[in-house]
Structures are given as structure tokens and as C-alpha cells.
Scaffold this motif. Structure first.
Motif, PDB file in Angstrom:
ATOM      1  N   LEU A   1       3.114  -6.159   1.358  1.00 20.04           N
ATOM      2  CA  LEU A   1       2.617  -4.785   1.387  1.00 20.04           C
ATOM      3  C   LEU A   1       2.089  -4.384   0.019  1.00 20.04           C
ATOM      4  CD1 LEU A   1       5.478  -2.808   3.191  1.00 20.04           C
ATOM      5  CD2 LEU A   1       3.319  -3.595   4.163  1.00 20.04           C
ATOM      6  N   ILE A   2       1.128  -3.491   0.019  1.00 21.32           N
ATOM      7  CA  ILE A   2       0.719  -2.769  -1.183  1.00 21.32           C
ATOM      8  C   ILE A   2       1.428  -1.426  -1.112  1.00 21.32           C
ATOM      9  CG2 ILE A   2      -1.161  -1.648  -2.417  1.00 21.32           C
ATOM     10  CD1 ILE A   2      -3.068  -3.556  -0.984  1.00 21.32           C
ATOM     11  N   LEU A   3       2.168  -1.072  -2.151  1.00 13.36           N
ATOM     12  CA  LEU A   3       2.787   0.242  -2.246  1.00 13.36           C
ATOM     13  C   LEU A   3       2.082   0.984  -3.363  1.00 13.36           C
ATOM     14  CD1 LEU A   3       6.548  -0.771  -1.969  1.00 13.36           C
ATOM     15  CD2 LEU A   3       5.036   0.046  -0.142  1.00 13.36           C
ATOM     16  N   ALA A   4       1.298   1.991  -3.006  1.00 15.07           N
ATOM     17  CA  ALA A   4       0.492   2.738  -3.966  1.00 15.07           C
ATOM     18  C   ALA A   4       1.087   4.129  -4.161  1.00 15.07           C
ATOM     19  CB  ALA A   4      -0.945   2.853  -3.478  1.00 15.07           C
ATOM     20  N   ARG A   5       1.233   4.524  -5.405  1.00 12.70           N
ATOM     21  CA  ARG A   5       1.828   5.824  -5.725  1.00 12.70           C
ATOM     22  C   ARG A   5       0.762   6.826  -6.122  1.00 12.70           C
ATOM     23  NH1 ARG A   5       6.359   7.187 -10.346  1.00 12.70           N
ATOM     24  NH2 ARG A   5       6.306   9.435 -10.046  1.00 12.70           N
ATOM     25  N   ARG A   6       0.891   8.015  -5.555  1.00 12.61           N
ATOM     26  CA  ARG A   6       0.061   9.157  -5.929  1.00 12.61           C
ATOM     27  C   ARG A   6       1.009  10.323  -6.145  1.00 12.61           C
ATOM     28  NH1 ARG A   6      -4.049  10.654  -1.903  1.00 12.61           N
ATOM     29  NH2 ARG A   6      -5.098  11.610  -3.666  1.00 12.61           N
ATOM     30  N   GLY A   7       1.388  10.551  -7.400  1.00 18.14           N
ATOM     31  CA  GLY A   7       2.353  11.615  -7.693  1.00 18.14           C
ATOM     32  C   GLY A   7       3.705  11.292  -7.104  1.00 18.14           C
ATOM     33  N   ASP A   8       4.178  12.179  -6.229  1.00 17.92           N
ATOM     34  CA  ASP A   8       5.480  11.985  -5.594  1.00 17.92           C
ATOM     35  C   ASP A   8       5.360  11.413  -4.188  1.00 17.92           C
ATOM     36  OD1 ASP A   8       6.937  12.853  -7.781  1.00 17.92           O
ATOM     37  OD2 ASP A   8       6.905  14.947  -7.142  1.00 17.92           O
ATOM     38  N   SER A   9       4.231  10.799  -3.872  1.00 16.20           N
ATOM     39  CA  SER A   9       4.082  10.177  -2.553  1.00 16.20           C
ATOM     40  C   SER A   9       3.696   8.709  -2.707  1.00 16.20           C
ATOM     41  CB  SER A   9       3.034  10.922  -1.716  1.00 16.20           C
ATOM     42  OG  SER A   9       1.762  10.804  -2.288  1.00 16.20           O
ATOM     43  N   VAL A  10       4.028   7.929  -1.679  1.00 18.84           N
ATOM     44  CA  VAL A  10       3.728   6.496  -1.665  1.00 18.84           C
ATOM     45  C   VAL A  10       3.028   6.170  -0.350  1.00 18.84           C
ATOM     46  CG1 VAL A  10       4.695   4.162  -1.672  1.00 18.84           C
ATOM     47  CG2 VAL A  10       5.686   5.926  -3.127  1.00 18.84           C
ATOM     48  N   LEU A  11       1.956   5.409  -0.463  1.00 20.66           N
ATOM     49  CA  LEU A  11       1.222   4.919   0.697  1.00 20.66           C
ATOM     50  C   LEU A  11       1.419   3.414   0.779  1.00 20.66           C
ATOM     51  CD1 LEU A  11      -1.987   6.919  -0.120  1.00 20.66           C
ATOM     52  CD2 LEU A  11      -0.430   7.406   1.762  1.00 20.66           C
ATOM     53  N   ALA A  12       1.525   2.892   1.997  1.00 17.97           N
ATOM     54  CA  ALA A  12       1.743   1.458   2.182  1.00 17.97           C
ATOM     55  C   ALA A  12       0.665   0.881   3.079  1.00 17.97           C
ATOM     56  CB  ALA A  12       3.117   1.199   2.788  1.00 17.97           C
ATOM     57  N   TYR A  13       0.158  -0.290   2.680  1.00 13.39           N
ATOM     58  CA  TYR A  13      -0.851  -1.019   3.451  1.00 13.39           C
ATOM     59  C   TYR A  13      -0.484  -2.494   3.456  1.00 13.39           C
ATOM     60  CZ  TYR A  13      -3.602   3.177   2.532  1.00 13.39           C
ATOM     61  OH  TYR A  13      -4.033   4.478   2.443  1.00 13.39           O
ATOM     62  N   HIS A  14      -0.904  -3.201   4.509  1.00 14.97           N
ATOM     63  CA  HIS A  14      -0.780  -4.656   4.486  1.00 14.97           C
ATOM     64  C   HIS A  14      -1.600  -5.166   3.304  1.00 14.97           C
ATOM     65  CE1 HIS A  14       1.371  -5.985   8.067  1.00 14.97           C
ATOM     66  NE2 HIS A  14       0.888  -4.908   8.648  1.00 14.97           N
ATOM     67  N   ASN A  15      -1.035  -6.077   2.552  1.00 12.39           N
ATOM     68  CA  ASN A  15      -1.715  -6.665   1.401  1.00 12.39           C
ATOM     69  C   ASN A  15      -2.610  -7.793   1.893  1.00 12.39           C
ATOM     70  OD1 ASN A  15      -2.512  -7.573  -1.087  1.00 12.39           O
ATOM     71  ND2 ASN A  15      -0.516  -8.357  -1.689  1.00 12.39           N
ATOM     72  N   GLU A  16      -3.655  -7.398   2.630  1.00 16.58           N
ATOM     73  CA  GLU A  16      -4.564  -8.381   3.208  1.00 16.58           C
ATOM     74  C   GLU A  16      -5.955  -7.773   3.339  1.00 16.58           C
ATOM     75  OE1 GLU A  16      -5.022 -10.211   7.575  1.00 16.58           O
ATOM     76  OE2 GLU A  16      -3.130 -10.687   6.592  1.00 16.58           O
ATOM     77  N   CYS A  17      -6.927  -8.457   2.802  1.00 23.39           N
ATOM     78  CA  CYS A  17      -8.316  -8.003   2.900  1.00 23.39           C
ATOM     79  C   CYS A  17      -8.822  -8.276   4.320  1.00 23.39           C
ATOM     80  CB  CYS A  17      -9.187  -8.728   1.880  1.00 23.39           C
ATOM     81  SG  CYS A  17     -10.907  -8.183   1.901  1.00 23.39           S
ATOM     82  N   PRO A  18      -9.384  -7.265   4.996  1.00 20.79           N
ATOM     83  CA  PRO A  18      -9.895  -7.483   6.351  1.00 20.79           C
ATOM     84  C   PRO A  18     -11.067  -8.466   6.411  1.00 20.79           C
ATOM     85  CG  PRO A  18      -9.769  -5.137   5.850  1.00 20.79           C
ATOM     86  CD  PRO A  18      -9.487  -5.875   4.584  1.00 20.79           C
ATOM     87  N   HIS A  19     -11.697  -8.743   5.295  1.00 11.96           N
ATOM     88  CA  HIS A  19     -12.853  -9.636   5.272  1.00 11.96           C
ATOM     89  C   HIS A  19     -12.454 -11.099   5.469  1.00 11.96           C
ATOM     90  CE1 HIS A  19     -15.706 -12.144   2.717  1.00 11.96           C
ATOM     91  NE2 HIS A  19     -16.404 -11.855   3.777  1.00 11.96           N
TER      92      HIS A  19
END
Length: 126
Positions: free
Chosen positions: A49-67
Motif C-alpha cells: 500500500l501507499i499511505l499518503a498523509r495530508r495534515g491529519d488524514s491518511v489516504l491509502a492506495y494499492h502500490n501498483e501502477c495501472p499501466h
């Protein structure tokens, strides 16, 4: 680790096992405006997973390029992030971290999001 070519990079990779309310990391482990990787064990071999922080929130995405189906990090846990976007190290595809949308490059679709939540300063996978 500080910015590379003026671009913040993350250096941590956390390994966890999938399951109900699994702690991934502390919010403080992710520098604001940056991302880290979390490797998730599963019966099918696991995923990252990619865990990306923006202030006090975290977004998660599969660590995989769709290409091409390859990890987005240029080295385990090290992402090229500029202006709130993550750039695939292989082909330069660019994705908006706030939404996962593909902005540039060879991809026709965006990143696959996963829900995470914060509790007492800890990021959890539900």
C-alpha cells in the motif's frame, strides 16, 4: 531522508498481516505531504500500500501502477512526490494523491483506493 531533487521521499516500509482493524503505522511515521509503503501479508502472497498523509488524514492506495502492474516506488518505500502527486518511477505516470486519479502518462485509470482510519494517532486497515 530529505527531498530528492526537491521532491520529498518516504523511506519506511511497514509490514503487517491483513485482518480486522490491523494497525499499519502511526500518523507521525508519515511526514505531512509525503507517503510511505505498508506491505500487507495475505493468503495470496500479499500486496503493498501507499499511505499518503495530508495534515491529519491518511489516504491509502494499492502500490501498483495501472499501466504495467509494477510498484510505484523507485526503491522500497521511496516515492517521488511533487505538488501533491505521486509519480511512477517506471514510466512517469502521475497520480493525484487526494483522489488517486491519473493525471499524466500512459495510464487510462487511476489508483485503487483502500479505506483506512485513524484512532489515537494510529492508522488502521479495517
Amino acid at each position: 531522508m530529505g527531498p530528492v531533487w526537491g521532491i520529498p521521499v518516504a523511506t519506511q516500509v511497514h509490514e503487517v498481516s491483513a485482518g480486522a482493524d490491523k494497525a499499519l503505522c502511526r500518523l507521525d511515521d508519515i511526514p505531512d505531504g509525503c507517503a510511505i509503503a505498508a506491505d500487507i501479508d495475505s493468503a495470496t502472497g500479499g500486496f503493498s500500500l501507499i499511505l499518503a498523509r495530508r495534515g491529519d488524514s491518511v489516504l491509502a492506495y494499492h502500490n501498483e501502477c495501472p499501466h504495467a502492474g509494477r510498484r510505484l516506488d523507485w526503491s522500497p518505500g521511496k516515492f517521488l512526490i511533487k505538488d501533491g502527486n505521486v509519480i511512477c518511477a517506471a514510466h512517469g505516470a502521475t497520480f493525484e494523491l487526494a483522489t488517486g486519479a491519473a493525471l499524466a502518462g500512459p495510464c487510462r485509470s487511476g489508483l485503487v483506493a483502500l479505506p483506512v482510519h485513524l484512532r489515537d494517532g494510529v492508522v488502521y486497515l479495517p
